[in-house]
Design an enzyme around this catalytic site. Structure first.
Site, PDB file in Angstrom:
ATOM      1  N   ALA A 177       0.779  -1.236  -0.153  1.00  9.76           N
ATOM      2  CA  ALA A 177       0.219   0.073   0.048  1.00  9.76           C
ATOM      3  C   ALA A 177       0.997   1.345   0.099  1.00  9.76           C
ATOM      4  CB  ALA A 177      -0.813   0.002   1.207  1.00  9.76           C
ATOM      5  N   THR A 178       2.149   1.277   0.506  1.00 13.17           N
ATOM      6  CA  THR A 178       2.943   2.440   0.542  1.00 13.17           C
ATOM      7  C   THR A 178       3.167   2.691  -0.989  1.00 13.17           C
ATOM      8  OG1 THR A 178       3.818   1.615   2.532  1.00 13.17           O
ATOM      9  CG2 THR A 178       5.207   3.383   1.153  1.00 13.17           C
ATOM     10  N   ASN A 189      -5.810   3.556  10.612  1.00 14.17           N
ATOM     11  CA  ASN A 189      -5.093   2.148  11.004  1.00 14.17           C
ATOM     12  C   ASN A 189      -4.662   2.453  12.643  1.00 14.17           C
ATOM     13  OD1 ASN A 189      -3.533   4.375   9.698  1.00 14.17           O
ATOM     14  ND2 ASN A 189      -1.528   3.504  10.905  1.00 14.17           N
ATOM     15  N   GLN A 192      -6.651  -0.693   5.519  1.00 16.78           N
ATOM     16  CA  GLN A 192      -7.340  -0.943   6.900  1.00 16.78           C
ATOM     17  C   GLN A 192      -8.744  -1.464   6.553  1.00 16.78           C
ATOM     18  OE1 GLN A 192      -5.899  -2.029   9.512  1.00 16.78           O
ATOM     19  NE2 GLN A 192      -3.874  -1.169   9.460  1.00 16.78           N
ATOM     20  N   SER A 248      -3.358  -3.560   0.534  1.00 22.09           N
ATOM     21  CA  SER A 248      -2.004  -4.236   0.900  1.00 22.09           C
ATOM     22  C   SER A 248      -2.372  -5.492   1.164  1.00 22.09           C
ATOM     23  CB  SER A 248      -1.700  -3.429   2.201  1.00 22.09           C
ATOM     24  OG  SER A 248      -0.416  -4.126   2.746  1.00 22.09           O
ATOM     25  N   HIS A 282      -0.650  -7.760   3.333  1.00 25.93           N
ATOM     26  CA  HIS A 282      -0.263  -8.311   4.661  1.00 25.93           C
ATOM     27  C   HIS A 282      -1.410  -7.834   5.647  1.00 25.93           C
ATOM     28  CE1 HIS A 282       1.909  -4.959   6.623  1.00 25.93           C
ATOM     29  NE2 HIS A 282       2.238  -4.542   5.336  1.00 25.93           N
ATOM     30  N   THR A 316       9.320  -7.154 -12.792  1.00 26.81           N
ATOM     31  CA  THR A 316       8.782  -8.629 -12.835  1.00 26.81           C
ATOM     32  C   THR A 316       7.761  -8.856 -11.922  1.00 26.81           C
ATOM     33  OG1 THR A 316      10.999  -9.431 -14.004  1.00 26.81           O
ATOM     34  CG2 THR A 316       9.487 -11.227 -12.946  1.00 26.81           C
ATOM     35  N   CYS A 348       9.793   6.903  18.107  1.00 24.85           N
ATOM     36  CA  CYS A 348      10.868   7.217  19.197  1.00 24.85           C
ATOM     37  C   CYS A 348      11.855   7.990  18.424  1.00 24.85           C
ATOM     38  CB  CYS A 348      11.462   5.799  19.620  1.00 24.85           C
ATOM     39  SG  CYS A 348      10.223   5.123  20.919  1.00 24.85           S
TER      40      CYS A 348
END
Ligand SMILES: *Cc1c(COP(=O)(O)O)cnc(C)c1O
Length: 382
Positions: free
Chosen positions: A75-76, A153, A181, A201, A203, A241, A326
């Site tokens: 999705a990125t 998300n 999502q 996406s 995953h 590919t 972080c």
């Protein structure tokens, strides 16, 4: 019960074993390992047939035509291709998006902004949703694209994409939706939603990582410029590919999602109720994001007076997420929580729990009791 208990399905999902079994058939010498672009022999033709079957499976979940699906690495990349590809070559383009989009959209728009593209950053309502009037008021005569996510998300709340899509189609403005999502969790019908571009996406839907798709509506008004150049694959929109095993996996995963959508939603709804009930003895727990317009599996909870990072340390048996970033010395609160108007202090009290296909009632009960213990302990030493 396996520990730690995985409650971070919004970050990624495990590959469904049914999907993994399918993928293995497309790798080894005795499998279908050919290059789907090889036109001169059966190895290639078989791989191509597998890719086209998967394209059909993905198209079906979102009510698209097979020819409207472009394979990407996730999705990125789909977000990058949609947004950069839609504004490329436009004269003085203006984009409308929001403060709480996924980083793949936020950072792409910021990059374009640094190169002179005008961007309007909508502030969501306090429930995390964007309404149609906000979008409509942000439009200018040079608006080239509106990009908004369907399900957030971090919060799990759902924006009314259908109303916004209807308004934008009437005004002739291109509409990109990040549905990473939403797919497999709520009904996504690109026709009914009046969407032009839609990111998916693998995953997040029990398929493999590293594969995704962009829906590109077949229309003379919808053009995306390629961002990766090469062999001219995917009708010139995305060269490279095709990873047959990844694509087959995403296809099978999306087929499973089509078959199980209602059933899975109902079972997650039950687990979510059980989870919230298990926390009902705790005072000062509040839900971030809309109560009603949401997917059942994602819960962003704030625990009054409790630092979320300390809480996470006290929850070593649970895999959860804080949404904070972080940086070197300090913990930056989630930009999404700030975006819906929370103070830094409030944002630092929130954790995201996300449940999924393999979450059990036993795990939810265990998680609930651990959270109650940890929060009670932290509050007592305050
Ligand atoms: C996970 C996610 C992405 C990124 O997807 P990848 O396939 O990991 O690149 C984009 N948008 C949303 C809303 C997501 O949840």
């Amino acid at each position: 019960m396996k520990k730690p208990v995985y409650l971070d399905y919004a970050a990624t999902t495990p590959v469904d074993p049914v999907v993994a079994d399918e993928m293995i058939k497309f790798l080894t010498p005795d499998g279908v390992f050919g290059n789907p672009a090889s036109r001169t022999h059966g190895f290639g033709w078989q791989a191509e047939a597998a890719v086209e079957k998967a394209r059909h499976q993905v198209a079906r979940l979102i009510h698209a035509d097979t020819r409207e699906i472009v394979w990407t690495s996730g999705a990125t990349e789909s977000d990058n291709l949609a947004i950069k590809g839609a504004v490329e070559g436009r004269d003085r383009p203006h984009i409308v998006t929001s403060l709480i989009e996924h980083k793949a959209v936020v950072d792409t728009c910021k990059w374009l902004e640094s190169r002179g593209v005008e961007v309007t950053w909508l502030e969501p309502q306090s429930d995390g949703r964007i309404n149609v009037d906000q979008v409509s008021q942000a439009l200018r005569e040079n608006t080239a694209l509106v990009s908004l996510m369907m399900v957030n998300n971090e919060l799990g709340c759902e924006t009314d994409i259908a109303s916004i899509g209807k308004m934008l189609r009437e005004k002739g403005v291109m509409f990109h939706v990040d549905a990473a999502q939403a797919a497999g969790k709520v009904e996504v019908d690109v026709e009914a939603l009046n969407v032009d571009l839609l990111s998916l996406s693998g995953h997040k839907v029990y398929g493999p990582k590293g594969v995704g798709a962009l829906y590109v509506r077949r229309s003379a008004d919808v053009r995306v410029a390629s961002q990766i150049h090469g062999g001219g694959h995917e009708r010139g929109m995305r060269s490279g590919t095709l990873p047959t095993h990844q694509i087959v996996g995403m296809g099978r995963a999306f087929e499973l999602a089509s078959q199980q959508l209602d059933e899975e939603r109902a079972s997650l709804e039950k687990l979510r109720k059980q989870f919230l009930e298990s926390l009902s003895d705790l005072e000062g727990v509040s839900l971030n994001g809309s109560e009603t317009h949401r997917v059942p599996g994602i819960l962003n909870l704030a625990f009054e007076g409790v630092d979320a990072e300390s809480l996470m340390l006290g929850l070593r048996d649970l895999a959860v997420s804080s949404g904070s970033a972080c940086s070197s010395a300090t913990v930056e609160p989630s930009y999404v929580l700030r975006g819906i108007g929370l103070s830094d202090k409030q944002a630092h009290q929130a954790l995201r729990f996300s449940l999924g296909r393999f979450t059990t009632a036993e795990e939810v009960e265990f998680a609930g009791s651990r959270i109650v213990d940890a929060v009670t302990r932290l509050r007592s030493v305050r």
